[in-house]
Design a protein around this motif. Structure first.
Motif, PDB file in Angstrom:
ATOM      1  N   LEU A 140      12.900  -1.819  -8.322  1.00 50.44           N
ATOM      2  CA  LEU A 140      11.539  -2.041  -7.827  1.00 50.44           C
ATOM      3  C   LEU A 140      11.414  -3.257  -6.899  1.00 50.44           C
ATOM      4  CD1 LEU A 140       9.314  -1.029 -10.886  1.00 50.44           C
ATOM      5  CD2 LEU A 140       9.686   0.223  -8.743  1.00 50.44           C
ATOM      6  N   PRO A 141      12.136  -4.363  -7.150  1.00 51.50           N
ATOM      7  CA  PRO A 141      12.060  -5.467  -6.178  1.00 51.50           C
ATOM      8  C   PRO A 141      12.562  -5.071  -4.792  1.00 51.50           C
ATOM      9  CG  PRO A 141      12.885  -6.281  -8.267  1.00 51.50           C
ATOM     10  CD  PRO A 141      12.838  -4.789  -8.372  1.00 51.50           C
ATOM     11  N   LEU A 142      13.527  -4.159  -4.725  1.00 52.62           N
ATOM     12  CA  LEU A 142      13.989  -3.690  -3.416  1.00 52.62           C
ATOM     13  C   LEU A 142      12.863  -2.959  -2.697  1.00 52.62           C
ATOM     14  CD1 LEU A 142      17.540  -2.392  -4.390  1.00 52.62           C
ATOM     15  CD2 LEU A 142      16.989  -4.449  -3.083  1.00 52.62           C
ATOM     16  N   PHE A 143      12.135  -2.140  -3.449  1.00 51.36           N
ATOM     17  CA  PHE A 143      10.976  -1.466  -2.860  1.00 51.36           C
ATOM     18  C   PHE A 143       9.920  -2.490  -2.461  1.00 51.36           C
ATOM     19  CE2 PHE A 143       6.893   0.885  -3.355  1.00 51.36           C
ATOM     20  CZ  PHE A 143       7.069   1.762  -2.285  1.00 51.36           C
ATOM     21  N   GLY A 144       9.794  -3.562  -3.246  1.00 49.91           N
ATOM     22  CA  GLY A 144       8.833  -4.611  -2.923  1.00 49.91           C
ATOM     23  C   GLY A 144       9.114  -5.272  -1.581  1.00 49.91           C
ATOM     24  N   VAL A 145      10.399  -5.428  -1.241  1.00 52.22           N
ATOM     25  CA  VAL A 145      10.758  -5.980   0.069  1.00 52.22           C
ATOM     26  C   VAL A 145      10.230  -5.063   1.168  1.00 52.22           C
ATOM     27  CG1 VAL A 145      12.682  -6.488   1.626  1.00 52.22           C
ATOM     28  CG2 VAL A 145      12.793  -7.204  -0.774  1.00 52.22           C
ATOM     29  N   LEU A 146      10.407  -3.765   0.974  1.00 45.05           N
ATOM     30  CA  LEU A 146       9.942  -2.781   1.959  1.00 45.05           C
ATOM     31  C   LEU A 146       8.425  -2.850   2.105  1.00 45.05           C
ATOM     32  CD1 LEU A 146      11.259  -0.539   3.716  1.00 45.05           C
ATOM     33  CD2 LEU A 146      10.724   1.068   1.868  1.00 45.05           C
ATOM     34  N   VAL A 147       7.729  -2.919   0.971  1.00 48.90           N
ATOM     35  CA  VAL A 147       6.264  -2.986   1.000  1.00 48.90           C
ATOM     36  C   VAL A 147       5.796  -4.239   1.754  1.00 48.90           C
ATOM     37  CG1 VAL A 147       4.175  -3.238  -0.409  1.00 48.90           C
ATOM     38  CG2 VAL A 147       5.983  -1.653  -1.126  1.00 48.90           C
ATOM     39  N   GLU A 148       6.436  -5.366   1.478  1.00 43.91           N
ATOM     40  CA  GLU A 148       6.026  -6.623   2.116  1.00 43.91           C
ATOM     41  C   GLU A 148       6.187  -6.547   3.634  1.00 43.91           C
ATOM     42  OE1 GLU A 148       7.256 -10.452   3.857  1.00 43.91           O
ATOM     43  OE2 GLU A 148       8.768  -9.691   2.483  1.00 43.91           O
ATOM     44  N   LEU A 149       7.331  -6.032   4.086  1.00 44.87           N
ATOM     45  CA  LEU A 149       7.573  -5.951   5.529  1.00 44.87           C
ATOM     46  C   LEU A 149       6.651  -4.933   6.195  1.00 44.87           C
ATOM     47  CD1 LEU A 149      11.466  -6.212   5.579  1.00 44.87           C
ATOM     48  CD2 LEU A 149       9.828  -7.920   6.398  1.00 44.87           C
TER      49      LEU A 149
ATOM     50  N   GLY B  58       3.713  -4.124   5.192  1.00 46.36           N
ATOM     51  CA  GLY B  58       2.383  -4.732   5.219  1.00 46.36           C
ATOM     52  C   GLY B  58       2.196  -5.682   6.381  1.00 46.36           C
ATOM     53  N   ARG B  59       3.276  -6.346   6.795  1.00 46.47           N
ATOM     54  CA  ARG B  59       3.177  -7.264   7.929  1.00 46.47           C
ATOM     55  C   ARG B  59       3.115  -6.515   9.263  1.00 46.47           C
ATOM     56  NH1 ARG B  59       8.073 -11.145   6.868  1.00 46.47           N
ATOM     57  NH2 ARG B  59       7.433 -12.018   8.892  1.00 46.47           N
ATOM     58  N   VAL B  60       3.729  -5.327   9.302  1.00 52.38           N
ATOM     59  CA  VAL B  60       3.678  -4.521  10.533  1.00 52.38           C
ATOM     60  C   VAL B  60       2.402  -3.699  10.601  1.00 52.38           C
ATOM     61  CG1 VAL B  60       4.845  -2.702  11.858  1.00 52.38           C
ATOM     62  CG2 VAL B  60       6.203  -4.391  10.624  1.00 52.38           C
ATOM     63  N   ARG B  61       1.957  -3.195   9.419  1.00 56.34           N
ATOM     64  CA  ARG B  61       0.778  -2.321   9.375  1.00 56.34           C
ATOM     65  C   ARG B  61      -0.282  -2.911   8.449  1.00 56.34           C
ATOM     66  NH1 ARG B  61       1.105   3.198   9.808  1.00 56.34           N
ATOM     67  NH2 ARG B  61      -1.134   3.006   9.463  1.00 56.34           N
TER      68      ARG B  61
END
Length: 201
Positions: free
Chosen positions: A132-141, A143-146
């Motif tokens: 889940l933390p790996l998915f969290g990295v994806l979500v964070e990035l 969120g910064r683009v979109r």
């Protein structure tokens, strides 16, 4: 108040590591379907009943092997994020997507094992605490683009897209229908589809 479990004897800890090492080697050479308790024990040089001392069920041993895969993938992600690159979030997502696809294609057996639903649902070794933390990295990035979108939903759709590219590329299906010999254009297209085209393109 519960009494803490005693630390395993050094030889026991060594056997546990040897069993997982044997499983990691086996899955890399022959795929997830080859991961039987008997074969892992044989390759570790122990009796077929020995793994039960550390892994009461087959699922627990498979989870320990899959945990190695998630640890490897997390190390690759952390190395990319901590390498001093000044990439913007879109650039980071491109590099992370590339690393994810390369991991999946270079470690096909492990990749298949890592995302087995029964292992993630079992709770053994808290695999979700690694994934889940790996998915969290994806979500964070994302969120910064979109910032205009539900970052978790967009990240989930992007991950599903990457997962599909990995599987279909491994089977040869995408090469057949696109004539491509490199997945980079598909990665760019997936990012454009979920994040919108890059500025200037």
């Amino acid at each position: 108040m519960t009494t803490p479990e005693p630390e395993p004897a050094p030889q026991d800890a060594g056997l546990r590591t040897r069993l997982v090492d044997a499983g990691v080697d086996l899955v890399s050479r022959e795929g997830a379907g080859a991961l039987t308790l008997r074969e892992i024990a044989r390759r570790a040089g122990v009796s077929h009943g020995a793994p039960r001392r550390h892994f009461p069920t087959h699922l627990e041993l498979l989870s320990a092997i899959a945990h190695r895969g998630f640890t490897d993938l997390a190390a690759r992600v952390n190395a990319l994020r901590g390498d001093g690159s000044t990439d913007d979030p879109r650039g980071q997502l491109t590099r992370l997507g590339d690393a994810y696809l390369r991991f999946a294609l270079e470690n096909a057996g492990m990749y298949e094992l890592m995302f087995r639903h029964d292992l993630l649902e079992s709770g053994h070794l808290r695999l979700r605490d690694t994934s889940l933390p790996l998915f969290g990295v994806l979500v964070e990035l994302v969120g910064r683009v979109r910032p205009d979108a539900d970052a978790r939903a967009v990240a989930a759709a992007l991950w599903a897209n990457l997962h599909g590219i990995a599987q279909l590329w491994r089977w040869g299906s995408l090469q057949l229908v696109t004539g491509a010999d490199d997945f980079a254009p598909l990665l760019r297209t997936a990012l454009d589809a979920h994040l919108g085209p890059e500025d200037g393109r």
